[in-house]
Design a protein around this motif. Structure first.
Motif, PDB file in Angstrom:
ATOM      1  N   SER A   6       0.868  -1.179   0.000  1.00  0.00           N
ATOM      2  CA  SER A   6       0.000   0.000   0.000  1.00  0.00           C
ATOM      3  C   SER A   6       0.903   1.226   0.000  1.00  0.00           C
ATOM      4  CB  SER A   6      -0.894  -0.004   1.249  1.00  0.00           C
ATOM      5  OG  SER A   6      -1.570   1.225   1.404  1.00  0.00           O
ATOM      6  N   LEU A   7       0.418   2.328  -0.527  1.00  0.00           N
ATOM      7  CA  LEU A   7       1.147   3.595  -0.500  1.00  0.00           C
ATOM      8  C   LEU A   7       0.354   4.591   0.334  1.00  0.00           C
ATOM      9  CD1 LEU A   7       2.206   3.870  -4.262  1.00  0.00           C
ATOM     10  CD2 LEU A   7       3.467   2.809  -2.363  1.00  0.00           C
ATOM     11  N   ALA A   8       1.066   5.516   0.972  1.00  0.00           N
ATOM     12  CA  ALA A   8       0.412   6.435   1.894  1.00  0.00           C
ATOM     13  C   ALA A   8       0.992   7.835   1.798  1.00  0.00           C
ATOM     14  CB  ALA A   8       0.547   5.925   3.330  1.00  0.00           C
ATOM     15  N   ILE A   9       0.131   8.816   2.009  1.00  0.00           N
ATOM     16  CA  ILE A   9       0.514  10.202   2.273  1.00  0.00           C
ATOM     17  C   ILE A   9      -0.018  10.487   3.674  1.00  0.00           C
ATOM     18  CG2 ILE A   9       0.258  12.614   1.621  1.00  0.00           C
ATOM     19  CD1 ILE A   9       1.744  11.100  -0.525  1.00  0.00           C
ATOM     20  N   SER A  10       0.834  10.934   4.600  1.00  0.00           N
ATOM     21  CA  SER A  10       0.418  11.067   5.998  1.00  0.00           C
ATOM     22  C   SER A  10      -0.872  11.864   6.128  1.00  0.00           C
ATOM     23  CB  SER A  10       1.526  11.734   6.810  1.00  0.00           C
ATOM     24  OG  SER A  10       2.702  10.985   6.763  1.00  0.00           O
ATOM     25  N   ILE A  11      -0.875  13.069   5.608  1.00  0.00           N
ATOM     26  CA  ILE A  11      -2.048  13.937   5.507  1.00  0.00           C
ATOM     27  C   ILE A  11      -1.939  14.633   4.166  1.00  0.00           C
ATOM     28  CG2 ILE A  11      -2.441  14.278   7.983  1.00  0.00           C
ATOM     29  CD1 ILE A  11      -0.823  16.845   7.830  1.00  0.00           C
ATOM     30  N   PRO A  12      -3.030  15.039   3.550  1.00  0.00           N
ATOM     31  CA  PRO A  12      -2.937  15.629   2.214  1.00  0.00           C
ATOM     32  C   PRO A  12      -1.968  16.801   2.119  1.00  0.00           C
ATOM     33  CG  PRO A  12      -5.211  15.102   2.708  1.00  0.00           C
ATOM     34  CD  PRO A  12      -4.433  14.854   3.965  1.00  0.00           C
ATOM     35  N   GLU A  13      -1.835  17.585   3.192  1.00  0.00           N
ATOM     36  CA  GLU A  13      -0.956  18.757   3.149  1.00  0.00           C
ATOM     37  C   GLU A  13       0.519  18.384   3.178  1.00  0.00           C
ATOM     38  OE1 GLU A  13      -3.246  19.303   6.722  1.00  0.00           O
ATOM     39  OE2 GLU A  13      -3.972  18.114   5.019  1.00  0.00           O
ATOM     40  N   ALA A  14       0.837  17.091   3.429  1.00  0.00           N
ATOM     41  CA  ALA A  14       2.235  16.657   3.483  1.00  0.00           C
ATOM     42  C   ALA A  14       2.783  16.296   2.110  1.00  0.00           C
ATOM     43  CB  ALA A  14       2.379  15.466   4.418  1.00  0.00           C
ATOM     44  N   ALA A  15       2.006  16.548   1.070  1.00  0.00           N
ATOM     45  CA  ALA A  15       2.459  16.242  -0.291  1.00  0.00           C
ATOM     46  C   ALA A  15       1.994  17.328  -1.246  1.00  0.00           C
ATOM     47  CB  ALA A  15       1.925  14.886  -0.743  1.00  0.00           C
ATOM     48  N   THR A  16       2.747  17.496  -2.307  1.00  0.00           N
ATOM     49  CA  THR A  16       2.313  18.396  -3.369  1.00  0.00           C
ATOM     50  C   THR A  16       1.113  17.790  -4.080  1.00  0.00           C
ATOM     51  OG1 THR A  16       3.803  17.330  -4.940  1.00  0.00           O
ATOM     52  CG2 THR A  16       4.661  19.257  -3.740  1.00  0.00           C
ATOM     53  N   ASP A  17       0.366  18.613  -4.774  1.00  0.00           N
ATOM     54  CA  ASP A  17      -0.788  18.100  -5.509  1.00  0.00           C
ATOM     55  C   ASP A  17      -0.362  17.034  -6.519  1.00  0.00           C
ATOM     56  OD1 ASP A  17      -2.245  19.876  -4.053  1.00  0.00           O
ATOM     57  OD2 ASP A  17      -2.814  21.173  -5.738  1.00  0.00           O
ATOM     58  N   GLY A  18       0.773  17.271  -7.167  1.00  0.00           N
ATOM     59  CA  GLY A  18       1.250  16.300  -8.148  1.00  0.00           C
ATOM     60  C   GLY A  18       1.567  14.957  -7.524  1.00  0.00           C
ATOM     61  N   GLU A  31     -12.078  17.732   0.257  1.00  0.00           N
ATOM     62  CA  GLU A  31     -12.249  18.576  -0.927  1.00  0.00           C
ATOM     63  C   GLU A  31     -10.945  18.691  -1.702  1.00  0.00           C
ATOM     64  OE1 GLU A  31     -15.665  21.656   0.806  1.00  0.00           O
ATOM     65  OE2 GLU A  31     -13.528  22.180   0.911  1.00  0.00           O
ATOM     66  N   HIS A  32      -9.851  18.802  -0.979  1.00  0.00           N
ATOM     67  CA  HIS A  32      -8.526  18.896  -1.593  1.00  0.00           C
ATOM     68  C   HIS A  32      -8.210  17.627  -2.394  1.00  0.00           C
ATOM     69  CE1 HIS A  32      -3.887  19.129  -0.789  1.00  0.00           C
ATOM     70  NE2 HIS A  32      -4.176  19.367  -2.054  1.00  0.00           N
ATOM     71  N   LEU A  33      -8.428  16.465  -1.795  1.00  0.00           N
ATOM     72  CA  LEU A  33      -8.196  15.203  -2.497  1.00  0.00           C
ATOM     73  C   LEU A  33      -9.077  15.092  -3.744  1.00  0.00           C
ATOM     74  CD1 LEU A  33      -8.011  12.713   0.516  1.00  0.00           C
ATOM     75  CD2 LEU A  33      -6.097  13.512  -0.879  1.00  0.00           C
ATOM     76  N   HIS A  34     -10.292  15.530  -3.609  1.00  0.00           N
ATOM     77  CA  HIS A  34     -11.221  15.485  -4.736  1.00  0.00           C
ATOM     78  C   HIS A  34     -10.745  16.378  -5.875  1.00  0.00           C
ATOM     79  CE1 HIS A  34     -14.941  16.683  -6.942  1.00  0.00           C
ATOM     80  NE2 HIS A  34     -15.202  15.393  -6.828  1.00  0.00           N
ATOM     81  N   ARG A  35     -10.278  17.558  -5.530  1.00  0.00           N
ATOM     82  CA  ARG A  35      -9.859  18.512  -6.560  1.00  0.00           C
ATOM     83  C   ARG A  35      -8.680  17.976  -7.373  1.00  0.00           C
ATOM     84  NH1 ARG A  35      -6.594  23.816  -5.147  1.00  0.00           N
ATOM     85  NH2 ARG A  35      -5.000  22.186  -5.198  1.00  0.00           N
ATOM     86  N   VAL A  36      -7.742  17.292  -6.722  1.00  0.00           N
ATOM     87  CA  VAL A  36      -6.550  16.824  -7.442  1.00  0.00           C
ATOM     88  C   VAL A  36      -6.750  15.434  -8.041  1.00  0.00           C
ATOM     89  CG1 VAL A  36      -5.050  18.227  -5.999  1.00  0.00           C
ATOM     90  CG2 VAL A  36      -5.422  15.831  -5.388  1.00  0.00           C
ATOM     91  N   GLY A  37      -7.943  14.873  -7.894  1.00  0.00           N
ATOM     92  CA  GLY A  37      -8.225  13.575  -8.486  1.00  0.00           C
ATOM     93  C   GLY A  37      -7.650  12.400  -7.717  1.00  0.00           C
TER      94      GLY A  37
END
Length: 467
Positions: A196-208, A248-254
């Motif tokens: 599995s792959l993970a991003i700790s919280i959405p703000e811990a990664a760039t949109d890309g 909403e952030h996750l949704h916006r970046v797909g």
């Protein structure tokens, strides 16, 4: 607990097990049995029919016993076991003050010991599968995989792919993606470890990076894990940085989709709930975490009613499957049911399903585990029903949710192999592990720059009472 049968009774490569009760996906039944062969359920059905079909294989009668699926923990932090009670009484976002500093001091040996201790606790609590959300330690996650495998626990192994804050050793985006691809390739065919792959919280990664990692998971058929909408501070931080709430952030970046497994999702707006519905994303409902450190309770019953995929998670708080079931129902009743006169909040069966089959479904493992069914891996528990708490019995499903205890779990099987008997491993020394952890954890915690805001119980009592 009595000794009506011994661990040696399960040492056969193929055997017929005949419990008093069998917990199937549609509920508990009597007069049914299972055939376990080469680590899988070869057949499930009426006892009489299976005896006729398999007349020559080893047979074990399990009186006063329930054979049920092992619990599935859809959100865990296996490497945090050294600091369990350091966070009691602490306000939210303990990851900043406790977990990140602690994990930053873990080497490969520490990862192995901490993860094996967590795996032991999980198995003792009836969990046969856990999803690890990833560690921020620099050491290889291979140590976590080895610990889980050595303990005999099925593990969804998260690899953190942050490219912004919270990284001890920053990496270029290309290196992160390459490492992620190698992680998936390394574990995609393993019997017990699922990548599995993970991003700790959405703000811990760039949109890309969010988009890339989520897409990699979608292509590989594995879970993309992240924490969302857990605390007020987290929601407000996302709004400040991205002008959007986390979902909403996750949704916006797909980055939402059937591959997404969102931990917590407690503070959700109607708009965000619709995004979850439309995207097919799954949620890990972590009721003990809400009770111990959260700002809210996920509207899990509503999410279930709307068709959002949902599993139960411990968040590494306490690995006790039956108490998790109790909290799952009780939290819904306290947070939502009392005010509207809902006395059942989904009924006992809802939470049992989310702790087993639907939990596996949320992890993308429903073809492998989560239910007693032919072709699935034989991940199951033997539960002693010959205890005062379960007598007299009128509604076994509800009784399991509200009355059952961890000490009733006689045997824990993963991939058909007996891993624990009466609470202890059958093929490795748990007491030795505990002694090793006791020594190592003291050194690690002493070195970690942990900040506690709430004193230990004796200190807190003295500060409040002066005695």
């Amino acid at each position: 607990m009595d000794s009506r049968f011994a661990a040696e009774a399960f040492a056969h490569e193929e055997q017929l097990l005949i419990p008093e009760w069998l917990l199937l996906k549609d509920g508990p039944v009597r007069g049914h049995a299972v055939v376990v062969s080469q680590g899988r359920f070869k057949a499930v059905g009426p006892t009489v029919a299976l005896k006729m079909r398999f007349p020559d294989i080893a047979t074990t009668e399990l009186a006063d016993t329930l054979l049920m699926p092992g619990f599935v923990d859809t959100h865990h932090h296996l490497t945090q076991s050294f600091g369990k009670s350091l966070v009691f009484g602490e306000p939210s976002e303990i990851f900043r003050r406790v977990w990140v500093p602690l994990e930053g001091c873990l080497n490969e040996e520490h990862l192995y010991l901490a993860s094996k201790l967590s795996a032991l606790e999980a198995l003792r609590g009836g969990f046969t599968t856990v999803s690890d959300a990833g560690t921020r330690a620099d050491a290889s996650v291979g140590a976590i995989a080895k610990a889980a495998t050595d303990a005999g626990l099925r593990c969804v192994l998260g690899l953190i792919c942050n490219d912004l804050g919270g990284i001890k050793t920053p990496q270029r985006a290309e290196a992160i993606v390459e490492r992620a691809e190698q992680h998936i390739a390394r574990w995609e065919s393993d019997r017990l470890i699922h990548p599995s792959l993970a991003i700790s919280i959405p703000e811990a990664a760039t949109d890309g990076m969010l988009t890339k990692i989520s897409n990699l998971c979608a292509e590989a058929g594995c879970a993309f894990q992240t924490h969302v909408n857990e605390h007020l501070a987290a929601v407000e931080r996302s709004i400040e940085q991205r002008k959007l709430r986390p979902i909403e952030h996750l949704h916006r970046v797909g980055a939402l989709g059937p591959q997404a497994l969102l931990a917590h999702a407690t503070l959700v707006t109607p708009t965000e709930i619709k995004m979850l519905c439309d995207s097919g994303a799954a949620v890990s409902y972590n009721p003990v975490a809400s009770a111990w450190k959260g700002n809210a309770v996920a509207p899990a019953h509503l999410m279930t009613t709307l068709g959002i995929r949902l599993g139960l998670g411990t968040d590494g708080t306490r690995s006790d499957g039956f108490r998790l079931l109790d909290y799952a129902e009780a939290a819904q009743r306290f947070a939502f049911g009392l005010g509207i006169g809902d006395s059942s909040c989904g009924g006992g069966w809802t939470w049992m399903e989310h702790a087993t089959f639907h939990g596996a479904q949320a992890l993308g493992l429903d073809s492998v585990t989560g239910e007693i069914a032919a072709g699935k891996d034989a991940d199951f528990l033997l539960v002693d029903l010959n205890v005062p708490e379960m007598q007299p019995s009128w509604d076994l499903t509800w009784e399991l949710v509200r009355l059952a205890n961890r000490d009733q779990i006689m045997g824990v099987f993963v991939a058909g192999k007996l891993r624990l008997w009466q609470g202890w491993p059958v093929d490795w020394d748990a007491k030795l592990l505990m002694a090793q952890v006791a020594q190592v954890a003291k050194t690690v915690v002493a070195e970690a720059p942990i900040t506690k805001l709430h004193g230990f119980a004796s200190e807190h009592r003295f500060a409040r009472t002066g005695s």
